[in-house]
Design a protein around this motif. Sequence first.
Motif, PDB file in Angstrom:
ATOM      1  N   ARG A 190      39.189 -77.029 -40.627  1.00 53.22           N
ATOM      2  CA  ARG A 190      37.935 -76.712 -41.325  1.00 53.22           C
ATOM      3  C   ARG A 190      37.697 -75.208 -41.416  1.00 53.22           C
ATOM      4  NH1 ARG A 190      35.108 -79.535 -38.354  1.00 53.22           N
ATOM      5  NH2 ARG A 190      34.057 -77.951 -37.105  1.00 53.22           N
ATOM      6  N   LYS A 191      38.157 -74.488 -40.414  1.00 58.20           N
ATOM      7  CA  LYS A 191      37.957 -73.037 -40.401  1.00 58.20           C
ATOM      8  C   LYS A 191      39.045 -72.285 -41.170  1.00 58.20           C
ATOM      9  CE  LYS A 191      35.150 -72.562 -36.233  1.00 58.20           C
ATOM     10  NZ  LYS A 191      34.121 -71.685 -36.833  1.00 58.20           N
ATOM     11  N   GLY A 192      39.966 -73.024 -41.773  1.00 62.60           N
ATOM     12  CA  GLY A 192      40.912 -72.386 -42.675  1.00 62.60           C
ATOM     13  C   GLY A 192      42.247 -71.966 -42.097  1.00 62.60           C
ATOM     14  N   PHE A 193      42.615 -72.501 -40.932  1.00 63.54           N
ATOM     15  CA  PHE A 193      43.935 -72.186 -40.380  1.00 63.54           C
ATOM     16  C   PHE A 193      44.978 -73.109 -41.015  1.00 63.54           C
ATOM     17  CE2 PHE A 193      40.984 -70.606 -37.214  1.00 63.54           C
ATOM     18  CZ  PHE A 193      41.526 -69.375 -36.896  1.00 63.54           C
ATOM     19  N   THR A 194      46.179 -72.603 -41.170  1.00 68.28           N
ATOM     20  CA  THR A 194      47.241 -73.379 -41.802  1.00 68.28           C
ATOM     21  C   THR A 194      47.795 -74.418 -40.833  1.00 68.28           C
ATOM     22  OG1 THR A 194      49.011 -71.875 -41.092  1.00 68.28           O
ATOM     23  CG2 THR A 194      47.895 -71.365 -43.176  1.00 68.28           C
ATOM     24  N   ALA A 195      48.460 -75.434 -41.386  1.00 70.70           N
ATOM     25  CA  ALA A 195      49.058 -76.488 -40.558  1.00 70.70           C
ATOM     26  C   ALA A 195      50.071 -75.893 -39.583  1.00 70.70           C
ATOM     27  CB  ALA A 195      49.725 -77.528 -41.456  1.00 70.70           C
ATOM     28  N   GLU A 196      50.844 -74.915 -40.062  1.00 77.76           N
ATOM     29  CA  GLU A 196      51.851 -74.273 -39.208  1.00 77.76           C
ATOM     30  C   GLU A 196      51.200 -73.602 -38.000  1.00 77.76           C
ATOM     31  OE1 GLU A 196      55.139 -70.620 -39.465  1.00 77.76           O
ATOM     32  OE2 GLU A 196      53.795 -71.044 -41.146  1.00 77.76           O
ATOM     33  N   VAL A 197      50.152 -72.843 -38.246  1.00 81.27           N
ATOM     34  CA  VAL A 197      49.465 -72.137 -37.166  1.00 81.27           C
ATOM     35  C   VAL A 197      48.790 -73.129 -36.219  1.00 81.27           C
ATOM     36  CG1 VAL A 197      47.496 -70.620 -36.648  1.00 81.27           C
ATOM     37  CG2 VAL A 197      49.152 -69.977 -38.416  1.00 81.27           C
ATOM     38  N   ILE A 198      48.206 -74.169 -36.767  1.00 81.50           N
ATOM     39  CA  ILE A 198      47.515 -75.167 -35.930  1.00 81.50           C
ATOM     40  C   ILE A 198      48.486 -75.820 -34.953  1.00 81.50           C
ATOM     41  CG2 ILE A 198      46.345 -77.406 -35.962  1.00 81.50           C
ATOM     42  CD1 ILE A 198      45.002 -76.496 -38.572  1.00 81.50           C
ATOM     43  N   GLU A 199      49.673 -76.165 -35.414  1.00 79.96           N
ATOM     44  CA  GLU A 199      50.653 -76.793 -34.524  1.00 79.96           C
ATOM     45  C   GLU A 199      51.047 -75.856 -33.390  1.00 79.96           C
ATOM     46  OE1 GLU A 199      51.542 -79.936 -34.440  1.00 79.96           O
ATOM     47  OE2 GLU A 199      50.067 -80.156 -36.060  1.00 79.96           O
ATOM     48  N   ILE A 200      51.239 -74.603 -33.717  1.00 84.36           N
ATOM     49  CA  ILE A 200      51.601 -73.624 -32.683  1.00 84.36           C
ATOM     50  C   ILE A 200      50.462 -73.466 -31.681  1.00 84.36           C
ATOM     51  CG2 ILE A 200      52.122 -71.189 -32.256  1.00 84.36           C
ATOM     52  CD1 ILE A 200      53.500 -71.152 -35.022  1.00 84.36           C
ATOM     53  N   VAL A 201      49.251 -73.365 -32.203  1.00 85.06           N
ATOM     54  CA  VAL A 201      48.069 -73.187 -31.354  1.00 85.06           C
ATOM     55  C   VAL A 201      47.883 -74.371 -30.423  1.00 85.06           C
ATOM     56  CG1 VAL A 201      45.535 -73.133 -31.384  1.00 85.06           C
ATOM     57  CG2 VAL A 201      46.846 -71.620 -32.900  1.00 85.06           C
ATOM     58  N   MET A 202      47.993 -75.572 -30.962  1.00 82.70           N
ATOM     59  CA  MET A 202      47.751 -76.764 -30.152  1.00 82.70           C
ATOM     60  C   MET A 202      48.799 -76.905 -29.058  1.00 82.70           C
ATOM     61  SD  MET A 202      44.923 -77.791 -31.336  1.00 82.70           S
ATOM     62  CE  MET A 202      44.690 -79.350 -30.501  1.00 82.70           C
ATOM     63  N   GLN A 203      50.010 -76.529 -29.345  1.00 89.29           N
ATOM     64  CA  GLN A 203      51.051 -76.573 -28.317  1.00 89.29           C
ATOM     65  C   GLN A 203      50.739 -75.609 -27.176  1.00 89.29           C
ATOM     66  OE1 GLN A 203      54.904 -75.912 -30.112  1.00 89.29           O
ATOM     67  NE2 GLN A 203      54.656 -77.588 -31.583  1.00 89.29           N
ATOM     68  N   GLU A 204      50.081 -74.513 -27.511  1.00 87.70           N
ATOM     69  CA  GLU A 204      49.760 -73.500 -26.508  1.00 87.70           C
ATOM     70  C   GLU A 204      48.559 -73.883 -25.650  1.00 87.70           C
ATOM     71  OE1 GLU A 204      51.324 -70.682 -25.681  1.00 87.70           O
ATOM     72  OE2 GLU A 204      52.948 -71.093 -27.104  1.00 87.70           O
ATOM     73  N   VAL A 205      47.541 -74.501 -26.265  1.00 87.82           N
ATOM     74  CA  VAL A 205      46.273 -74.697 -25.545  1.00 87.82           C
ATOM     75  C   VAL A 205      46.106 -76.081 -24.922  1.00 87.82           C
ATOM     76  CG1 VAL A 205      45.110 -72.994 -27.003  1.00 87.82           C
ATOM     77  CG2 VAL A 205      44.986 -75.415 -27.618  1.00 87.82           C
ATOM     78  N   VAL A 206      46.864 -77.057 -25.388  1.00 89.37           N
ATOM     79  CA  VAL A 206      46.707 -78.420 -24.868  1.00 89.37           C
ATOM     80  C   VAL A 206      47.695 -78.668 -23.735  1.00 89.37           C
ATOM     81  CG1 VAL A 206      46.814 -80.882 -25.395  1.00 89.37           C
ATOM     82  CG2 VAL A 206      45.869 -79.286 -27.082  1.00 89.37           C
ATOM     83  N   ASP A 207      47.164 -78.949 -22.555  1.00 86.10           N
ATOM     84  CA  ASP A 207      48.003 -79.298 -21.409  1.00 86.10           C
ATOM     85  C   ASP A 207      47.317 -80.428 -20.637  1.00 86.10           C
ATOM     86  OD1 ASP A 207      45.915 -78.113 -20.019  1.00 86.10           O
ATOM     87  OD2 ASP A 207      46.966 -76.205 -19.794  1.00 86.10           O
ATOM     88  N   ASP A 208      47.815 -80.746 -19.466  1.00 84.60           N
ATOM     89  CA  ASP A 208      47.279 -81.868 -18.696  1.00 84.60           C
ATOM     90  C   ASP A 208      45.811 -81.684 -18.324  1.00 84.60           C
ATOM     91  OD1 ASP A 208      49.717 -83.067 -18.844  1.00 84.60           O
ATOM     92  OD2 ASP A 208      50.379 -82.448 -16.842  1.00 84.60           O
ATOM     93  N   SER A 209      45.361 -80.435 -18.226  1.00 81.27           N
ATOM     94  CA  SER A 209      43.968 -80.190 -17.834  1.00 81.27           C
ATOM     95  C   SER A 209      42.980 -80.749 -18.850  1.00 81.27           C
ATOM     96  CB  SER A 209      43.730 -78.689 -17.646  1.00 81.27           C
ATOM     97  OG  SER A 209      43.854 -77.996 -18.879  1.00 81.27           O
TER      98      SER A 209
END
Length: 263
Positions: A190-209
């Motif tokens: 919704r904020k305008g990030f590309t699919a490529e960037v979103i995948e990279i971001v989610m891999q970085e910020v999503v962990d078991d916590s």
Amino acid sequence: MKKITKIEAQRRKGRYNIYLDDQYAFPISEDVLINFQIFKGMEVDDQLQQQIQDADTVSKLYNRALNYLAHQLRSVAEVRTKLAELTDDEQRITEVIERLQDQQLLNDQRYAESYVRTIVNEAQKGPGAIQNQLRQKKITANEIEAAIQNYYPITTQIEIGQKVAQNQLKKNHRESGKMAVDKTRQTLYRKGFTAEVIEIVMQEVVDDSVYADDQENIQRIAEKYWHKFRAEETYKRTQKTKQALYRKGFSLDDIEKIISELN
């Protein structure tokens, strides 16, 4: 031929009333007065009068444009729309636009670059949001692309995307981990990030916590829905609670476990 018999200063600074043959004829600005070297006793035919009045129209539009630009940068389309509120004379508006561009007071590329820098400093939106906003301002695709390439490289997009994602995950910490992740992903889109960037971001910020509080959350949410459906007979109450928890993103195993505890 008519003759200028009086030049009268208006109360408004820089404006004058012109009288021809002792009759009020038209107003002009000071710069038109100077440019046409207007003086008392000067003879004016219909053609010259029209030229003077056209020049005054341009002068008024130019000054209005300067006032409009004094507060912040504007796009060509914005200035054109503003001037169209004063006149429907497209030729005069175009004259003013070209004059401002020649003076580098109006420049869509510079406008696009300034807008991109502002968005990057705010650290809230991706390039898609920038593109949409600048398109509305009638900035060309090439100008938009150049501004983004120069001031919002993909490394910065990832960095800002991570900050947005982390903030969103915190806001959704009382949801199931899956729901928090889904909402975060949706926010980035919704904020305008590309699919490529979103995948990279989610891999970085999503962990078991992200899923660490699922047991506590499902307990709290299940009890809320179990109470909400208390008027239903047991089977319907159970089914509605299960459905609500499933929509919240909890796993089937966790749902079955908490339902068995509630029953």
